[in-house]
Design a protein around this motif. Structure first.
Motif, PDB file in Angstrom:
ATOM      1  N   THR A  98     -67.082  18.567  28.679  1.00 28.93           N
ATOM      2  CA  THR A  98     -67.342  19.114  27.335  1.00 28.93           C
ATOM      3  C   THR A  98     -66.368  18.595  26.282  1.00 28.93           C
ATOM      4  OG1 THR A  98     -67.754  21.112  28.597  1.00 28.93           O
ATOM      5  CG2 THR A  98     -67.936  21.294  26.208  1.00 28.93           C
ATOM      6  N   ILE A  99     -65.110  18.745  26.591  1.00 31.16           N
ATOM      7  CA  ILE A  99     -64.093  18.470  25.580  1.00 31.16           C
ATOM      8  C   ILE A  99     -63.950  16.976  25.299  1.00 31.16           C
ATOM      9  CG2 ILE A  99     -62.094  18.434  27.164  1.00 31.16           C
ATOM     10  CD1 ILE A  99     -62.353  20.051  23.714  1.00 31.16           C
ATOM     11  N   PHE A 100     -64.215  16.169  26.319  1.00 29.76           N
ATOM     12  CA  PHE A 100     -64.062  14.719  26.123  1.00 29.76           C
ATOM     13  C   PHE A 100     -65.158  14.170  25.205  1.00 29.76           C
ATOM     14  CE2 PHE A 100     -61.715  15.660  29.960  1.00 29.76           C
ATOM     15  CZ  PHE A 100     -60.530  14.989  29.720  1.00 29.76           C
ATOM     16  N   ARG A 101     -66.321  14.832  25.204  1.00 29.65           N
ATOM     17  CA  ARG A 101     -67.429  14.369  24.351  1.00 29.65           C
ATOM     18  C   ARG A 101     -67.088  14.469  22.872  1.00 29.65           C
ATOM     19  NH1 ARG A 101     -71.122  17.404  27.998  1.00 29.65           N
ATOM     20  NH2 ARG A 101     -71.942  15.836  29.420  1.00 29.65           N
ATOM     21  N   VAL A 102     -66.251  15.442  22.511  1.00 24.32           N
ATOM     22  CA  VAL A 102     -65.988  15.676  21.081  1.00 24.32           C
ATOM     23  C   VAL A 102     -64.588  15.227  20.660  1.00 24.32           C
ATOM     24  CG1 VAL A 102     -67.635  17.583  20.898  1.00 24.32           C
ATOM     25  CG2 VAL A 102     -65.266  18.069  21.554  1.00 24.32           C
ATOM     26  N   ALA A 103     -63.859  14.598  21.571  1.00 24.94           N
ATOM     27  CA  ALA A 103     -62.474  14.205  21.267  1.00 24.94           C
ATOM     28  C   ALA A 103     -62.428  13.051  20.269  1.00 24.94           C
ATOM     29  CB  ALA A 103     -61.761  13.799  22.553  1.00 24.94           C
ATOM     30  N   ASP A 104     -61.472  13.125  19.336  1.00 23.26           N
ATOM     31  CA  ASP A 104     -61.187  11.994  18.446  1.00 23.26           C
ATOM     32  C   ASP A 104     -60.124  11.084  19.046  1.00 23.26           C
ATOM     33  OD1 ASP A 104     -62.817  12.664  16.013  1.00 23.26           O
ATOM     34  OD2 ASP A 104     -61.651  14.501  16.185  1.00 23.26           O
ATOM     35  N   LEU A 105     -59.371  11.615  19.999  1.00 21.24           N
ATOM     36  CA  LEU A 105     -58.342  10.838  20.694  1.00 21.24           C
ATOM     37  C   LEU A 105     -58.066  11.539  22.021  1.00 21.24           C
ATOM     38  CD1 LEU A 105     -56.035   8.591  20.540  1.00 21.24           C
ATOM     39  CD2 LEU A 105     -54.535  10.438  19.775  1.00 21.24           C
ATOM     40  N   VAL A 106     -57.824  10.749  23.061  1.00 22.94           N
ATOM     41  CA  VAL A 106     -57.368  11.317  24.342  1.00 22.94           C
ATOM     42  C   VAL A 106     -55.958  10.814  24.606  1.00 22.94           C
ATOM     43  CG1 VAL A 106     -57.740  11.466  26.831  1.00 22.94           C
ATOM     44  CG2 VAL A 106     -59.710  11.420  25.282  1.00 22.94           C
ATOM     45  N   LEU A 107     -55.051  11.751  24.833  1.00 24.27           N
ATOM     46  CA  LEU A 107     -53.694  11.387  25.225  1.00 24.27           C
ATOM     47  C   LEU A 107     -53.542  11.599  26.723  1.00 24.27           C
ATOM     48  CD1 LEU A 107     -51.600  13.102  22.383  1.00 24.27           C
ATOM     49  CD2 LEU A 107     -52.171  10.670  22.607  1.00 24.27           C
ATOM     50  N   LEU A 108     -53.238  10.535  27.437  1.00 19.76           N
ATOM     51  CA  LEU A 108     -52.929  10.667  28.859  1.00 19.76           C
ATOM     52  C   LEU A 108     -51.438  10.977  28.940  1.00 19.76           C
ATOM     53  CD1 LEU A 108     -54.012  10.512  31.740  1.00 19.76           C
ATOM     54  CD2 LEU A 108     -53.428   8.084  31.750  1.00 19.76           C
ATOM     55  N   THR A 109     -51.131  12.254  29.180  1.00 16.60           N
ATOM     56  CA  THR A 109     -49.739  12.714  29.103  1.00 16.60           C
ATOM     57  C   THR A 109     -49.057  12.622  30.468  1.00 16.60           C
ATOM     58  OG1 THR A 109     -50.394  15.014  29.487  1.00 16.60           O
ATOM     59  CG2 THR A 109     -50.257  14.294  27.188  1.00 16.60           C
ATOM     60  N   LYS A 110     -47.722  12.733  30.423  1.00 21.89           N
ATOM     61  CA  LYS A 110     -46.878  12.625  31.627  1.00 21.89           C
ATOM     62  C   LYS A 110     -47.089  11.263  32.289  1.00 21.89           C
ATOM     63  CE  LYS A 110     -47.316  17.639  32.107  1.00 21.89           C
ATOM     64  NZ  LYS A 110     -47.281  18.830  32.921  1.00 21.89           N
ATOM     65  N   ALA A 111     -47.232  10.235  31.445  1.00 28.53           N
ATOM     66  CA  ALA A 111     -47.501   8.884  31.946  1.00 28.53           C
ATOM     67  C   ALA A 111     -46.345   8.351  32.782  1.00 28.53           C
ATOM     68  CB  ALA A 111     -47.797   7.944  30.775  1.00 28.53           C
ATOM     69  N   ASP A 112     -45.157   8.960  32.646  1.00 32.28           N
ATOM     70  CA  ASP A 112     -44.030   8.550  33.498  1.00 32.28           C
ATOM     71  C   ASP A 112     -44.319   8.800  34.976  1.00 32.28           C
ATOM     72  OD1 ASP A 112     -42.446  11.538  33.863  1.00 32.28           O
ATOM     73  OD2 ASP A 112     -43.654  11.293  32.087  1.00 32.28           O
ATOM     74  N   LEU A 113     -45.321   9.648  35.275  1.00 30.20           N
ATOM     75  CA  LEU A 113     -45.642   9.966  36.669  1.00 30.20           C
ATOM     76  C   LEU A 113     -46.719   9.042  37.249  1.00 30.20           C
ATOM     77  CD1 LEU A 113     -45.620  13.876  36.343  1.00 30.20           C
ATOM     78  CD2 LEU A 113     -43.808  12.387  37.196  1.00 30.20           C
ATOM     79  N   LEU A 114     -47.173   8.067  36.434  1.00 32.81           N
ATOM     80  CA  LEU A 114     -48.246   7.175  36.912  1.00 32.81           C
ATOM     81  C   LEU A 114     -47.830   6.392  38.155  1.00 32.81           C
ATOM     82  CD1 LEU A 114     -49.750   5.863  33.563  1.00 32.81           C
ATOM     83  CD2 LEU A 114     -51.024   6.958  35.424  1.00 32.81           C
ATOM     84  N   GLY A 115     -46.554   6.022  38.223  1.00 37.08           N
ATOM     85  CA  GLY A 115     -46.097   5.259  39.389  1.00 37.08           C
ATOM     86  C   GLY A 115     -45.772   6.140  40.583  1.00 37.08           C
ATOM     87  N   THR A 116     -45.675   7.446  40.359  1.00 37.57           N
ATOM     88  CA  THR A 116     -45.249   8.377  41.414  1.00 37.57           C
ATOM     89  C   THR A 116     -46.446   9.036  42.094  1.00 37.57           C
ATOM     90  OG1 THR A 116     -43.374   8.881  39.974  1.00 37.57           O
ATOM     91  CG2 THR A 116     -43.716  10.343  41.862  1.00 37.57           C
ATOM     92  N   LEU A 117     -47.419   9.444  41.288  1.00 34.92           N
ATOM     93  CA  LEU A 117     -48.590  10.143  41.832  1.00 34.92           C
ATOM     94  C   LEU A 117     -49.766   9.176  41.959  1.00 34.92           C
ATOM     95  CD1 LEU A 117     -48.372  13.343  39.592  1.00 34.92           C
ATOM     96  CD2 LEU A 117     -47.563  13.088  41.938  1.00 34.92           C
ATOM     97  N   ALA A 118     -50.597   9.410  42.956  1.00 33.94           N
ATOM     98  CA  ALA A 118     -51.809   8.590  43.089  1.00 33.94           C
ATOM     99  C   ALA A 118     -52.736   8.948  41.938  1.00 33.94           C
ATOM    100  CB  ALA A 118     -52.485   8.882  44.426  1.00 33.94           C
ATOM    101  N   PHE A 119     -53.013   7.979  41.064  1.00 31.96           N
ATOM    102  CA  PHE A 119     -53.824   8.259  39.882  1.00 31.96           C
ATOM    103  C   PHE A 119     -54.459   6.956  39.431  1.00 31.96           C
ATOM    104  CE2 PHE A 119     -54.716   8.854  35.401  1.00 31.96           C
ATOM    105  CZ  PHE A 119     -55.058  10.196  35.277  1.00 31.96           C
TER     106      PHE A 119
END
Ligand SMILES: Nc1nc2c(ncn2[C@@H]2O[C@H](COP(=O)(O)OP(=O)(O)OP(=O)(O)O)[C@@H](O)[C@H]2O)c(=O)[nH]1
Ligand SMILES: [Mg+2]
Length: 229
Positions: A152-173
């Motif tokens: 729902t919310i992604f359909r109406v978003a003007d911007l998406v912030l992928l937060t806590k990006a410092d964890l991209l190398g730590t967590l499987a994502f």
């Protein structure tokens, strides 16, 4: 009958939201509605963003939570003004709560109005608060499968912030999976990776650019109105 009741609630909300939007425009403040699941980093984002926008820009924050003033207490030293709304059982803010909050705010003194919505990925998407922009925060620890499950919310978003990006190398994502899921729902929406640990300059630049666009739009409207007289 039930459907009619729901529609009426939404229509009533939209009428008040339009009044809020006029008020934001008159004051010259860009209103940004921050929406995410609980704990995705909305208040932390504001803790980093408000000082970064100063001294050029002053910000007012309206923050919604079911209970407590904890978020307002965090933001109070950093914002021009802060209002905490406690919604009790409601999982999102209504436009009339924003309208009431505006009564006690010096909106003309601020260039940005941030609305931190109640932590929820579903309901805030349906309720217009008169904001100029809806920004969705989606954090790495939530996992890479959530976009398609909570669209729902992604359909109406003007911007998406992928937060806590410092964890991209730590967590499987799988960020590519997320990008594809978002693109299927909202083809042109921009996605920015941000982190309170490693930086969020692109987000600040995005805010400045949207404000510039808003000012340019206003100037065009004034010119056109003058030309018609
Ligand atoms: N590693 C990491 N942790 C973060 C980051 N941003 C926020 N956090 C942590 O995430 C937790 C929740 O952050 P908040 O900013 O309170 O989240 P929120 O979305 O405002 O939460 P609610 O208002 O309760 O919905 C805190 O422990 C923060 O320190 C980040 O960029 N990286
Ligand atoms: Mg918060």
């Amino acid at each position: 009958m039930k459907v009619n009741v729901v529609r009426n609630v939404l229509q009533a909300n939209d009428l008040v939201a339009d009044e809020c939007r006029k008020r934001f425009r008159k004051a010259g403040a860009l209103a940004v509605n921050l929406i995410s699941a609980p704990g995705s980093g909305k208040t932390t984002l504001l803790e980093r963003t408000l000082p970064a926008l100063q001294p050029e820009f002053k910000s007012i924050v309206i923050v919604g939570d079911l209970e407590t003033t904890r978020d307002a207490d965090r933001l109070e030293p950093l914002a021009h003004q802060v209002v905490q709304i406690n919604t009790g059982m409601s999982c999102h803010l209504y436009a009339n709560q924003v309208a009431q909050s505006l009564e006690g705010l010096a909106l003309e003194a601020a260039q940005f109005l941030f609305i931190e919505n109640v932590g929820n990925m579903v309901c805030p998407g349906e309720f217009d608060l008169g904001e100029n922009l809806k920004v969705v925060l989606y954090s790495v620890p939530e996992g890479d499968d959530k976009v398609a499950k909570y669209p729902t919310i992604f359909r109406v978003a003007d911007l998406v912030l992928l937060t806590k990006a410092d964890l991209l190398g730590t967590l499987a994502f799988d960020r590519e999976r997320v990008r594809q899921d978002i693109a299927r729902l909202n083809a042109n929406v921009q996605i920015l990776e941000v982190s309170a640990e490693t930086g969020m300059e692109q987000w600040w630049a995005w805010l400045r650019a949207r404000r510039e666009e808003g000012l340019a739009r206003e100037a065009r409207c004034v010119t056109e109105a003058l030309a018609e007289t």
